[in-house]
Design an enzyme around this catalytic site. Structure first.
Site, short mmCIF file in Angstrom:
data_model
loop_
_atom_site.label_atom_id
_atom_site.label_comp_id
_atom_site.label_asym_id
_atom_site.label_seq_id
_atom_site.Cartn_x
_atom_site.Cartn_y
_atom_site.Cartn_z
N GLU A 102 0.84 -1.19 0.00
CA GLU A 102 0.00 0.00 0.00
C GLU A 102 0.88 1.25 0.00
OE1 GLU A 102 -1.52 1.44 4.09
OE2 GLU A 102 -1.89 -0.72 4.09
N CYS A 136 -3.57 -3.16 3.65
CA CYS A 136 -2.81 -4.32 4.15
C CYS A 136 -3.21 -5.61 3.45
CB CYS A 136 -3.02 -4.46 5.65
SG CYS A 136 -2.49 -3.00 6.57
N HIS A 262 -3.76 -10.70 10.91
CA HIS A 262 -3.20 -9.38 10.61
C HIS A 262 -3.09 -8.63 11.93
CE1 HIS A 262 -2.50 -5.43 9.02
NE2 HIS A 262 -3.64 -4.99 9.51
#
Length: 517
Positions: A102, A136, A262
């Protein structure tokens, strides 16, 4: 970054047309962390926040960072070359290369094209793939692209040309993985639960700034709601698969040897594991509330899952109930997150690497690893990886684990810097990351041997890179780095960053650029 097996010209062999490649998944993995870090306890004092805000509230001990000498391209160059060197893989054996990120430094040109300069000596230009960008989640999307490519007619299987995948955000960490058939970590086909929706929870509308706009409360709600939905879809799919195999059972946390998530911050991961137990409890047709993991939870039997995102009673109760499961299945995954901070796009794969680094092949063999990937905006998938049963010395699993067993030592070899030096470095990055005709000021000597770094940005914004010698194995000095900038209190940039809930260069060799060769 992902590398996929090589395609040779011509049609697929009959054997490939008749069957899927076997056990497509992760064959090798490389992790890169920056050579400098700041203690979070010292940063709390420096930022003037309450003691424990970062260390207890977020569950982080240290945070790694980069100077202006490193950017997305240099980090990807470093980690790809290290994987190729450590695995002994030829650049000619790579057929797909993807970058999941990103962080962009060019609104058009893929970072992948910069990495192709590593392939020039081999003469291999037949390499598919470009960058995949979505907060992400970009790395996971790129990983799925790689797996799908290996399983498709685009790959003929004549030679094992693999897929490389790199993930990056804020230039604090990057991972590379090698994807192909007969992998020690095989993706379980058909077992993915995905949730995609639109939200402005975390986004980067200002192209001049490295920092995002964050709605902290909404971001947490999006994360947890996506986890609920993905887990529900995954369980339905595996239940249907089990039914076809003649098994009548329901999926729960008991069916996973490890769960990785995550990790925006470590405490959210612990809350997420607790939330999966909450889902198991609410979906169980007749949970035993007298003994076992659901003991004493009868008061929560009728809660509605969508009403519990910020219910502190539910959160605390299920964190306590799931504490043993967390210790056994998830805690080990937080090594890099705790020691390096929020890694964004590579976060979940840093967690996977942490699990592999802290367990023997025999402890991993045959286990199912659940993986939850989330990207703001928002996109999420929960999928599973099955670890091979073969843990014998010299096996693919043994080689993969051995390549990561020094992860703690690498983290320990970094140099500690004071919060004011950290703040000065971040201020320099803020002011210069978009400049043209610029020569970076960071010290090359502080980088780990074998690290690629930025040497200059010319007047046309073309970037040039060099690699620090691999043979320079001098140990890093202990203690604090001295700041070369006049003493001035510059606040840490952490309040700008999404903390949800809240010199002279050495000899430049092997110079490459992202412009003309």
């Amino acid at each position: 970054m992902i590398v996929s097996p090589f395609r040779m010209p011509g049609s697929l062999p009959a054997v490939c047309e008749a069957s899927w490649p076997k056990d497509v998944g992760i064959i090798a993995m490389e992790v890169y962390v920056p050579s400098q870090y700041v203690e979070q306890a010292e940063l709390e004092e420096f930022d003037g926040v309450g003691a424990g805000k970062y260390t207890v509230g977020l569950g982080q001990a240290r945070m790694g960072f980069c100077s202006d000498r490193e950017d997305i391209s240099s980090l990807c160059l470093t980690v790809v070359q290290r994987l190729m060197e450590h695995s002994g893989l030829s650049y000619q054996s790579v057929g797909r290369l993807e970058v999941g990120t990103e962080t962009i430094i060019d609104k058009s040109k893929s970072t992948k094209t910069v990495l192709m300069q590593l392939f020039e000596e081999s003469g291999n230009t037949d390499v598919e793939g470009v960058d995949t960008t979505n907060a992400c989640y970009g790395g996971t999307a790129a990983l799925f692209n790689a797996v799908n490519w290996v399983e498709s007619s685009s790959w003929d299987g004549a030679l094992l040309r693999h897929t490389l995948l790199t993930y990056l955000k804020y230039n604090y960490n990057t991972n590379t993985m090698l994807v192909g058939p007969n992998a020690p970590l095989a993706f379980e086909r058909g077992l993915r639960g995905t949730h995609m929706q639109h939200a402005y929870d975390f986004y980067k509308p200002d192209m001049v700034s490295e920092y995002p706009v964050v709605d902290g409360k909404l971001s947490i709600q999006c994360y947890l709601s996506a986890l609920d939905r993905c887990y529900s879809i995954y369980r339905n799919k595996i239940h249907a698969q089990w039914q076809r195999e003649g098994l009548e059972k329901h999926c729960s946390l008991e069916d996973f040897g490890f769960m990785v998530f995550h990790s925006p911050y470590c405490k959210l991961v612990q809350k997420s594991l607790a939330r999966l137990m909450l889902n198991d409890f609410l979906c169980h047709p007749s949970p035993d509330t007298e003994s076992g993991p659901f003991s004493g939870l009868e008061a929560f039997r009728d809660v509605k899952i969508e009403d519990t995102y910020f219910d502190r009673d539910v959160e605390k109760t299920f964190m306590k109930a799931s504490s043993e499961v967390f210790e056994n299945k998830t805690k080990a995954s937080l090594l890099i997150s705790n020691q390096n901070g929020n890694m964004y796009t590579p976060s979940v794969y840093g967690c996977l690497a942490s699990v592999l680094a802290q367990h023997a092949p025999q402890q991993l063999a045959g286990q199912r690893i659940g993986v939850f990937s989330y990207g703001s905006g928002f996109a999420a998938t929960l999928y599973s990886i099955k670890v091979t049963q073969d843990a014998t010395p010299g096996s693919a699993l043994d080689k993969l684990v051995s390549s990561l067993c020094d992860l703690q030592a690498r983290l320990d070899s970094r140099k500690k810097v004071s919060p004011d030096v950290f703040a000065q470095n971040m201020k320099l990055r803020e002011e210069t990351h978009h400049l043209a005709n610029y020569i970076p000021q960071g010290s090359v000597e502080e980088l780990f041997p074998g690290t690629w770094y930025l040497t200059r940005v010319d007047e046309k914004h073309r970037r040039q890179y060099a690699r620090r010698s691999v043979s320079d194995d001098r140990p890093l000095e202990a203690g604090l780095l001295a700041s070369s900038i006049a003493a001035e209190h510059i606040p840490s940039p952490l309040k700008k960053m999404p903390r949800i809930p809240a010199t002279t260069a050495g000899p430049e060799v092997l110079v490459i650029s992202n412009g003309d060769h």
